[in-house]
Design a protein around this motif. Structure first.
Motif, PDB file in Angstrom:
ATOM      1  N   ASP A  69       0.907 -19.857   7.648  1.00 24.00           N
ATOM      2  CA  ASP A  69       0.492 -20.151   6.281  1.00 24.00           C
ATOM      3  C   ASP A  69      -0.580 -19.181   5.778  1.00 24.00           C
ATOM      4  O   ASP A  69      -1.226 -19.430   4.776  1.00 24.00           O
ATOM      5  N   THR A  70      -0.808 -18.114   6.489  1.00 19.26           N
ATOM      6  CA  THR A  70      -1.855 -17.180   6.089  1.00 19.26           C
ATOM      7  C   THR A  70      -1.253 -15.865   5.679  1.00 19.26           C
ATOM      8  O   THR A  70      -0.176 -15.495   6.103  1.00 19.26           O
ATOM      9  N   ARG A  71      -1.968 -15.169   4.852  1.00 21.17           N
ATOM     10  CA  ARG A  71      -1.536 -13.847   4.409  1.00 21.17           C
ATOM     11  C   ARG A  71      -2.698 -12.874   4.590  1.00 21.17           C
ATOM     12  O   ARG A  71      -3.816 -13.153   4.203  1.00 21.17           O
ATOM     13  N   GLN A  72      -2.403 -11.739   5.175  1.00 15.32           N
ATOM     14  CA  GLN A  72      -3.401 -10.698   5.343  1.00 15.32           C
ATOM     15  C   GLN A  72      -2.859  -9.416   4.739  1.00 15.32           C
ATOM     16  O   GLN A  72      -1.664  -9.123   4.836  1.00 15.32           O
ATOM     17  N   HIS A  73      -3.742  -8.677   4.129  1.00 18.88           N
ATOM     18  CA  HIS A  73      -3.321  -7.436   3.497  1.00 18.88           C
ATOM     19  C   HIS A  73      -4.159  -6.295   4.037  1.00 18.88           C
ATOM     20  O   HIS A  73      -5.377  -6.303   3.891  1.00 18.88           O
ATOM     21  N   PHE A  74      -3.509  -5.310   4.680  1.00 20.68           N
ATOM     22  CA  PHE A  74      -4.201  -4.149   5.210  1.00 20.68           C
ATOM     23  C   PHE A  74      -4.211  -3.066   4.146  1.00 20.68           C
ATOM     24  O   PHE A  74      -3.369  -2.166   4.128  1.00 20.68           O
ATOM     25  N   ALA A  75      -5.195  -3.136   3.277  1.00 22.21           N
ATOM     26  CA  ALA A  75      -5.226  -2.254   2.111  1.00 22.21           C
ATOM     27  C   ALA A  75      -5.336  -0.787   2.502  1.00 22.21           C
ATOM     28  O   ALA A  75      -4.692   0.080   1.905  1.00 22.21           O
ATOM     29  N   VAL A  76      -6.145  -0.488   3.495  1.00 26.61           N
ATOM     30  CA  VAL A  76      -6.353   0.909   3.876  1.00 26.61           C
ATOM     31  C   VAL A  76      -5.059   1.521   4.413  1.00 26.61           C
ATOM     32  O   VAL A  76      -4.769   2.692   4.147  1.00 26.61           O
ATOM     33  N   LEU A  77      -4.280   0.753   5.135  1.00 24.35           N
ATOM     34  CA  LEU A  77      -3.000   1.279   5.620  1.00 24.35           C
ATOM     35  C   LEU A  77      -2.066   1.579   4.450  1.00 24.35           C
ATOM     36  O   LEU A  77      -1.308   2.560   4.478  1.00 24.35           O
ATOM     37  N   ASP A  78      -2.095   0.738   3.427  1.00 22.47           N
ATOM     38  CA  ASP A  78      -1.333   1.045   2.213  1.00 22.47           C
ATOM     39  C   ASP A  78      -1.791   2.370   1.618  1.00 22.47           C
ATOM     40  O   ASP A  78      -0.990   3.210   1.224  1.00 22.47           O
TER      41      ASP A  78
ATOM     42  N   LEU B 178      -3.312   4.851   3.122  1.00 20.37           N
ATOM     43  CA  LEU B 178      -2.938   5.970   3.988  1.00 20.37           C
ATOM     44  C   LEU B 178      -1.466   6.322   3.830  1.00 20.37           C
ATOM     45  O   LEU B 178      -1.081   7.500   3.915  1.00 20.37           O
ATOM     46  N   ARG B 179      -0.636   5.334   3.589  1.00 24.03           N
ATOM     47  CA  ARG B 179       0.776   5.610   3.323  1.00 24.03           C
ATOM     48  C   ARG B 179       0.904   6.469   2.062  1.00 24.03           C
ATOM     49  O   ARG B 179       1.711   7.396   2.001  1.00 24.03           O
ATOM     50  N   GLY B 180       0.119   6.145   1.051  1.00 22.75           N
ATOM     51  CA  GLY B 180       0.151   6.937  -0.172  1.00 22.75           C
ATOM     52  C   GLY B 180      -0.305   8.366   0.056  1.00 22.75           C
ATOM     53  O   GLY B 180       0.284   9.318  -0.471  1.00 22.75           O
ATOM     54  N   VAL B 181      -1.367   8.539   0.855  1.00 16.79           N
ATOM     55  CA  VAL B 181      -1.851   9.884   1.184  1.00 16.79           C
ATOM     56  C   VAL B 181      -0.771  10.663   1.912  1.00 16.79           C
ATOM     57  O   VAL B 181      -0.539  11.853   1.631  1.00 16.79           O
ATOM     58  N   ALA B 182      -0.081  10.026   2.843  1.00 23.83           N
ATOM     59  CA  ALA B 182       0.969  10.695   3.604  1.00 23.83           C
ATOM     60  C   ALA B 182       2.135  11.094   2.694  1.00 23.83           C
ATOM     61  O   ALA B 182       2.684  12.198   2.813  1.00 23.83           O
ATOM     62  N   ALA B 183       2.522  10.212   1.774  1.00 26.72           N
ATOM     63  CA  ALA B 183       3.625  10.523   0.866  1.00 26.72           C
ATOM     64  C   ALA B 183       3.279  11.697  -0.045  1.00 26.72           C
ATOM     65  O   ALA B 183       4.109  12.595  -0.260  1.00 26.72           O
ATOM     66  N   LEU B 184       2.068  11.686  -0.579  1.00 26.90           N
ATOM     67  CA  LEU B 184       1.639  12.798  -1.434  1.00 26.90           C
ATOM     68  C   LEU B 184       1.576  14.097  -0.631  1.00 26.90           C
ATOM     69  O   LEU B 184       1.942  15.165  -1.137  1.00 26.90           O
TER      70      LEU B 184
ATOM     71  N   CYS C 193      -5.842   1.344  -3.286  1.00 27.64           N
ATOM     72  CA  CYS C 193      -4.980   1.523  -2.104  1.00 27.64           C
ATOM     73  C   CYS C 193      -3.647   0.817  -2.295  1.00 27.64           C
ATOM     74  O   CYS C 193      -2.588   1.343  -1.914  1.00 27.64           O
ATOM     75  N   ASN C 194      -3.699  -0.370  -2.871  1.00 21.06           N
ATOM     76  CA  ASN C 194      -2.481  -1.133  -3.106  1.00 21.06           C
ATOM     77  C   ASN C 194      -1.537  -0.384  -4.044  1.00 21.06           C
ATOM     78  O   ASN C 194      -0.325  -0.300  -3.810  1.00 21.06           O
ATOM     79  N   LEU C 195      -2.099   0.214  -5.098  1.00 18.54           N
ATOM     80  CA  LEU C 195      -1.276   0.942  -6.062  1.00 18.54           C
ATOM     81  C   LEU C 195      -0.640   2.175  -5.442  1.00 18.54           C
ATOM     82  O   LEU C 195       0.578   2.380  -5.568  1.00 18.54           O
ATOM     83  N   ILE C 196      -1.438   2.997  -4.767  1.00 14.54           N
ATOM     84  CA  ILE C 196      -0.860   4.220  -4.206  1.00 14.54           C
ATOM     85  C   ILE C 196       0.082   3.905  -3.044  1.00 14.54           C
ATOM     86  O   ILE C 196       1.025   4.644  -2.774  1.00 14.54           O
ATOM     87  N   GLY C 197      -0.173   2.773  -2.369  1.00 13.06           N
ATOM     88  CA  GLY C 197       0.763   2.346  -1.338  1.00 13.06           C
ATOM     89  C   GLY C 197       2.107   1.957  -1.923  1.00 13.06           C
ATOM     90  O   GLY C 197       3.162   2.281  -1.374  1.00 13.06           O
ATOM     91  N   LYS C 198       2.083   1.269  -3.065  1.00 14.08           N
ATOM     92  CA  LYS C 198       3.334   0.877  -3.714  1.00 14.08           C
ATOM     93  C   LYS C 198       4.100   2.086  -4.250  1.00 14.08           C
ATOM     94  O   LYS C 198       5.334   2.103  -4.237  1.00 14.08           O
ATOM     95  N   ILE C 199       3.373   3.094  -4.720  1.00 14.81           N
ATOM     96  CA  ILE C 199       4.021   4.284  -5.271  1.00 14.81           C
ATOM     97  C   ILE C 199       4.596   5.166  -4.169  1.00 14.81           C
ATOM     98  O   ILE C 199       5.531   5.941  -4.406  1.00 14.81           O
ATOM     99  N   SER C 200       4.080   5.056  -2.961  1.00 19.61           N
ATOM    100  CA  SER C 200       4.417   6.006  -1.898  1.00 19.61           C
ATOM    101  C   SER C 200       5.916   6.082  -1.612  1.00 19.61           C
ATOM    102  O   SER C 200       6.470   7.188  -1.503  1.00 19.61           O
ATOM    103  N   TYR C 201       6.564   4.948  -1.479  1.00 24.10           N
ATOM    104  CA  TYR C 201       7.997   4.965  -1.157  1.00 24.10           C
ATOM    105  C   TYR C 201       8.830   5.498  -2.324  1.00 24.10           C
ATOM    106  O   TYR C 201       9.698   6.367  -2.124  1.00 24.10           O
ATOM    107  N   PRO C 202       8.618   5.043  -3.560  1.00 27.93           N
ATOM    108  CA  PRO C 202       9.341   5.667  -4.679  1.00 27.93           C
ATOM    109  C   PRO C 202       9.089   7.174  -4.766  1.00 27.93           C
ATOM    110  O   PRO C 202      10.014   7.938  -5.049  1.00 27.93           O
ATOM    111  N   LEU C 203       7.863   7.617  -4.519  1.00 25.82           N
ATOM    112  CA  LEU C 203       7.565   9.048  -4.571  1.00 25.82           C
ATOM    113  C   LEU C 203       8.341   9.793  -3.496  1.00 25.82           C
ATOM    114  O   LEU C 203       8.930  10.852  -3.753  1.00 25.82           O
ATOM    115  N   TYR C 204       8.342   9.254  -2.307  1.00 20.21           N
ATOM    116  CA  TYR C 204       9.035   9.896  -1.189  1.00 20.21           C
ATOM    117  C   TYR C 204      10.527  10.025  -1.457  1.00 20.21           C
ATOM    118  O   TYR C 204      11.145  11.049  -1.153  1.00 20.21           O
TER     119      TYR C 204
END
Length: 364
Positions: free
Chosen positions: A10-19, A21-27, A287-298
């Motif tokens: 019943d819990t949710r955790q969000h690893f914002a920094v990993l999101d 970093l995904r954006g940094v890698a995609a860019l 971080c959340n925004l650039i993480g979401k953009i990363s896959y579409p950008l890639y």
């Protein structure tokens, strides 16, 4: 590539920094692809190791899948798991295929499409839609997916997901570690025999992609299962710099060793660091925004790269003009990725989730 929101019990955790970093890698991948066209001598490319971003994606994917599904696979079931993964991954495979087809047919700086029959183009397009490797385009270096080159890593991502659903999720950490050791040996062998870890994207290097994801996915999965999350106060900016350093490290006579060590040790370490650091709410949103953009950008950028490559080889721009062209192109590609995300990917995934999924699943 997955947006990192997970539901365990019943819990949710969000690893914002990993999101983030995904954006940094995609860019970094996008910039690397521009630079490899300009600098055919990789040793002169300031981001010549940008291709290692794919290995970081694979490692992060292992962590994501393990955290999201290890405790839920038995209840969720294989069918629902695959439906959730297809909904998450495949809409952008389709979008990337359409963009790749359009940029191939209407490239203003190339007439290469005229050399292909309608039947061959249809087969290329269908294979791209279905992620069936078809490395027949000689003018595109026999990419596994000539219309959208980055799809090669999505092909291996699907393979990793299949292996996870049928094998990895059922294995104890002891047996998973055994597979990890085998994967490590394979990774070092491939890197040594080929002299690099850049393979996997073409017909000639097909199995090298398997070696890359076999190791990195298992490494990420073990980071999660072993609770190797390193609590720290580095934050996003420092973590991003640490990741980017891997992409700009220089080439040396034994680069195969440095590349392999980065994949073998450094990327799992960065995932553990990223999962263990915290940031302010403002940075989390970024971080959340650039993480979401990363896959579409890639998945949407490469068609434009073929056009740029043909333009560059025809007109040979230099100096400030070239810098301006690349900078504007990168910004436009990020904007296109954002528009694809909000107008196509997110609405389509929401529709498919409501229509296809029988149980509540995470937005992965």
């Amino acid at each position: 590539m997955n947006t990192i929101s997970y539901r365990n019990n019943d819990t949710r955790q969000h690893f914002a920094v990993l999101d983030g970093l995904r954006g940094v890698a995609a860019l970094s991948v996008v910039i690397f692809h521009f630079m490899e066209i300009i600098f055919t001598d990789w040793t002169k490319n300031f981001i010549g190791h940008g291709f290692l971003a794919v290995d970081f994606f694979f490692c992060l994917s292992g962590f994501v899948i393990g955290y999201a599904y290890d405790n839920r696979m038995e209840k969720l079931g294989i069918t629902e798991f695959f439906k959730a993964r297809v909904i998450r991954l495949h809409p952008l495979v389709v979008v990337g295929s359409f963009l790749g087809l359009l940029t191939f047919l209407f490239d203003p700086f190339s007439t290469a499409a005229s050399g292909y029959s309608l039947g061959r183009i249809i087969i290329l397009f269908i294979s791209s839609l279905l992620l069936i490797p078809f490395p027949v385009m000689e003018d595109r270096a026999f990419n596994l997916f000539g219309l959208n080159a980055p799809s090669w890593s999505l092909f291996w991502e699907y393979i990793a997901n299949i292996l996870y659903a049928f094998i990895f999720c059922r294995l104890s950490r002891k047996y998973l570690t055994g597979l990890f050791i085998i994967a490590t040996i394979v990774l070092f062998y491939v890197s040594y025999t080929t002299g690099s870890l850049m393979g996997g994207w073409s017909g000639a290097t097909f199995w090298e992609g398997g070696a890359r994801i076999f190791y990195s996915f298992l490494a990420g999965l073990l980071v999660y299962r072993s609770s190797w999350i390193i609590k720290n106060k580095l934050g996003f900016i420092v973590s991003a710099i640490l990741l980017f350093l891997a992409f700009i490290m220089p080439f040396i006579s034994i680069s195969w060793i440095t590349e392999t060590l980065v994949v073998f040790l450094y990327f799992p370490f960065l995932v553990a660091l990223g999962a263990g650091t915290d940031v302010t709410e403002g940075i989390k949103k970024c971080c959340n925004l650039i993480g979401k953009i990363s896959y579409p950008l890639y998945m949407t950028h490469y068609g434009a790269l073929w056009i740029f490559g043909n333009y560059y080889n025809t007109y040979k721009p230099t100096g400030n003009q070239l810098v301006l062209i690349v900078a504007i192109s990168v910004m436009l590609l990020v904007l296109i990725a954002y528009l694809v995300m909000i107008w196509i990917d997110q609405p389509l995934r929401k529709y498919l989730q409501k229509r296809w999924l029988d149980t509540e699943t995470t937005n992965l």
